[in-house]
Write a protein that holds these residues in place. Structure first.
Motif: not given
Lengths: 325, 326
Positions: A214-223, A239-240, A243
């Motif tokens: 889930d790319l949304g989960v990645i966007a929320r919490v991953a560094d 992460v920035q 994306f």
């Protein structure tokens, strides 16, 4: 940048099946910095779970593993079973998708946490029981005293996952590997569990490897993020940057296949993932890639620095100029 | 009147209770789970109603009750003016041609021992449709983006996305007016999911059928639906045009649900405020009095426990059942 707490080099995993050799992981490097959340994203069969099961020493004997997995500089591949057991559950812990199968149905959850503590630490039962209740409180279980005396079936799915996380952090691991920890949960409960994981990382400085589709989960919490496809890392970076300017056609394809507001028509990636019994020569994504040229199928490309991230696409330049134009 | 304003299906006051039998000691106890409690909605010709909610919200039970795959406890299911709940088995068989379902698991919904062609032709055989099934199957395969020679193959030769297309072809065989899509893309990887979602849109444009699209993935529903109904513990808490519900959610649960969905954008994810609901969905065996969401709601007052809120129309056009709407 500080030294990696978990360092994986050229990890390869092959399963001997009746149909032949299934090359699930084909040379993967991973660096997890202390206290960071590394998101590992990829579709089913990309090798994301198998890589970390191999690192944990949890694969069946039918798997052939080569390469290097170092936790705090200590090599785990080829180490004795005793050595691996002293690390697993202590400095390296894992949380799975299905919390029910990770818990023993006939033991009280408190006792299961106590067992986890005592198998790695010299602590008397009274203290371990106190610690178990503390751990349940840390992961946000109300009335932890009472709940410690209950059995897994008395907990909801989200609460069970909290119990499993409490067990995983019982011995202050340096790295917590969470394999699709929220996939089986409802979205409001997922939000709670992600918050628990973030809180643990911030409070104890635990590094987290979060495996998800889930790319949304990645966007929320991953560094930082590793994108896996066909048993390889195809892209890696913060992460920035991943994306903002994805520099591998697969990452770009993945992002643009997601529905978002105002988009008329979704853009699927043509074709489907390769059969890992006979992976394509060269880049695994080439058969589905619109940018593929002959050279893509000539040899297996490796991650190389590209701007502020790493990409394995030999046409990353063309891809990015395409974004700009 | 435009055809799109015509109502194809009206569900009124639908209730479905399941009995739980448990042996506690010597006494047999009977408990009742109200899986669906007083649900009403309309599906318009050529449009898609999205049904969203978490596990246990009753969305799948609604879908199956509409098709009479399970018998509703009470309420009406009016399809083209006829109440299906009052029909005999023979009458239902006739109407069922018009209503089909696509299931979540493309692996479980196809018989592994039947060729894909015979699976797709089966509804034609069951309904006694005359004519050349072979040509019809080829036409259906083409419609869902598969090749006609796929008809001779078996399900195990197909990927998940292809199997789901086979399931869709089978659902289309009898030219239905309504298809219930029960989590039709949840088992698929995102890059494959996008193609199947596009297929649903294309087929609707071409053939003009209506969908009830049941899903827990709110982003997919937003993409495909015209109207959205949000369910919680067997009740519809909010229903209305997609844009109204997503842009200006009126019920606190809808608001919380939307804010919990992770969006694939780190900047947005890290800057937006999130409503963190506490706890889990309560057991449907013993739902809270009054508003069923009140035990997790940050706005709950005594009124919410005492009196069950009814669906009321709000300023953005949708209806919501809340004493303290946004």
């Amino acid at each position: 940048m500080s030294e990696s707490v978990l360092q994986i080099r050229d990890l390869r995993v092959t399963f001997n099946t009746q149909l032949g050799e299934l090359r699930a992981v084909r040379g993967v490097d991973v660096d997890v910095a202390p206290g960071e959340i590394l998101g590992v994203v990829g579709e089913s069969g990309s090798g994301k779970s198998v890589s970390f099961l191999a690192a944990m020493g949890l694969l069946p004997k039918s798997a052939t593993i080569s390469g290097s997995v170092k936790l705090d500089g200590v090599e785990l591949i080829g180490a004795s079973r005793k050595a691996v057991r002293s690390v697993r559950g202590k400095s390296l812990a894992m949380v799975f998708q299905d919390p029910l199968s990770a818990l023993n149905p006939v033991h009280r959850v408190g006792d299961q946490i106590v067992e986890m503590i005592q198998s790695h630490q010299d602590m008397n039962t009274h203290d371990a029981e106190k610690k178990a209740v503390e751990l349940l409180e840390i992961v946000g279980i109300p009335q932890p005293d009472e709940r410690a005396r209950q059995y897994p079936h008395e907990f909801s799915g989200g609460m069970r996952q909290r119990v499993v996380i409490a067990m995983a952090i019982a011995n202050n691991p340096k790295v917590l590997i969470a394999d699709e920890p929220t996939t089986a949960l409802d979205v409001t409960v997922q939000a709670q569990i992600l918050e628990v994981i973030q809180r643990i990382q911030q409070t104890f400085g635990t590094a987290v490897v979060l495996i998800t589709h889930d790319l949304g989960v990645i966007a929320r919490v991953a560094d930082s993020v590793n994108v896996m496809y066909a048993g390889r890392n195809v892209e890696s970076g913060s992460v920035q940057s991943i994306f903002d300017h994805p520099s591998h056609p697969y990452t770009r394809g993945l992002l643009s296949s997601l529905p978002h507001e105002g988009i008329e028509r979704l853009q699927p990636i043509a074709g489907f993932p390769p059969n890992m019994l006979a992976p394509p020569p060269g880049c695994g994504f080439a058969p589905r890639c619109q940018l593929a040229i002959e050279a893509c199928s000539a040899e297996l490309p490796s991650l190389v620095p590209f701007g502020d991230l790493l990409s394995s696409c030999i046409r990353a330049d063309d891809l990015r100029s395409g974004i700009r134009s | 009147m435009k055809s799109q304003d015509q109502v194809l299906l009206s569900v009124r006051n639908l209730v479905k209770n399941f009995e739980l039998r448990a042996n506690s000691g010597l006494r047999k106890t009977k408990r009742i789970v109200q899986a669906v409690s007083d649900v009403s909605f309309d599906v318009h010709v050529g449009q898609t109603l999205g049904l969203v909610g978490e596990s246990g919200s009753g969305k799948t039970t609604v879908g199956r009750s509409v098709l009479q795959l399970i018998q509703p406890t009470s309420g009406e299911v009016i399809f083209e003016g006829q109440d299906l709940t009052k029909m005999s088995f023979e009458q239902l068989r006739e109407v069922r041609r018009q209503m089909q379902i696509v299931f979540q698991d493309p692996f479980a919904s196809l018989d592994p021992k039947m060729t894909v062609g015979s699976s797709i032709a089966e509804p034609l055989v069951v309904q006694g449709v005359q004519g050349n099934h072979h040509d019809k199957v080829a036409e259906l395969l083409d419609l869902v983006g598969l090749a006609s020679d796929h008809a001779k193959r078996f399900p195990h030769e197909f990927s998940g996305g292809q199997r789901q297309r086979v399931g869709i072809a089978r659902a289309l065989a009898l030219d239905p007016k309504l298809i219930v899509l029960d989590e039709p893309v949840s088992a698929l990887d995102v890059s494959i999911q996008a193609g199947v979602v596009n297929l649903f849109s294309d087929l609707q444009k071409r053939l003009g059928m209506s969908y009830i699209f049941i899903a827990h993935d709110l982003s997919v529903v937003r993409h495909i639906a015209d109207q959205v109904a949000v369910m919680y513990l067997g009740k519809i808490v909010e229903i209305g045009d997609k844009d109204a519900v997503y842009r200006r959610p009126s019920h606190p649960y809808t608001k919380a649900l939307l804010s919990a969905v992770p969006l694939p954008d780190p900047k947005v994810e890290r800057s937006r405020s999130r409503i963190m609901l506490e706890g889990d969905v309560p057991s449907p065996v013993n739902p809270p009095t009054g508003c069923r969401f009140r035990t997790r709601c940050w706005k709950a007052t005594d009124l919410c426990a005492a009196e069950e809120p009814q669906l009321e129309i709000r300023s953005s056009g949708q209806q919501s059942a809340c004493h303290h709407p946004e």
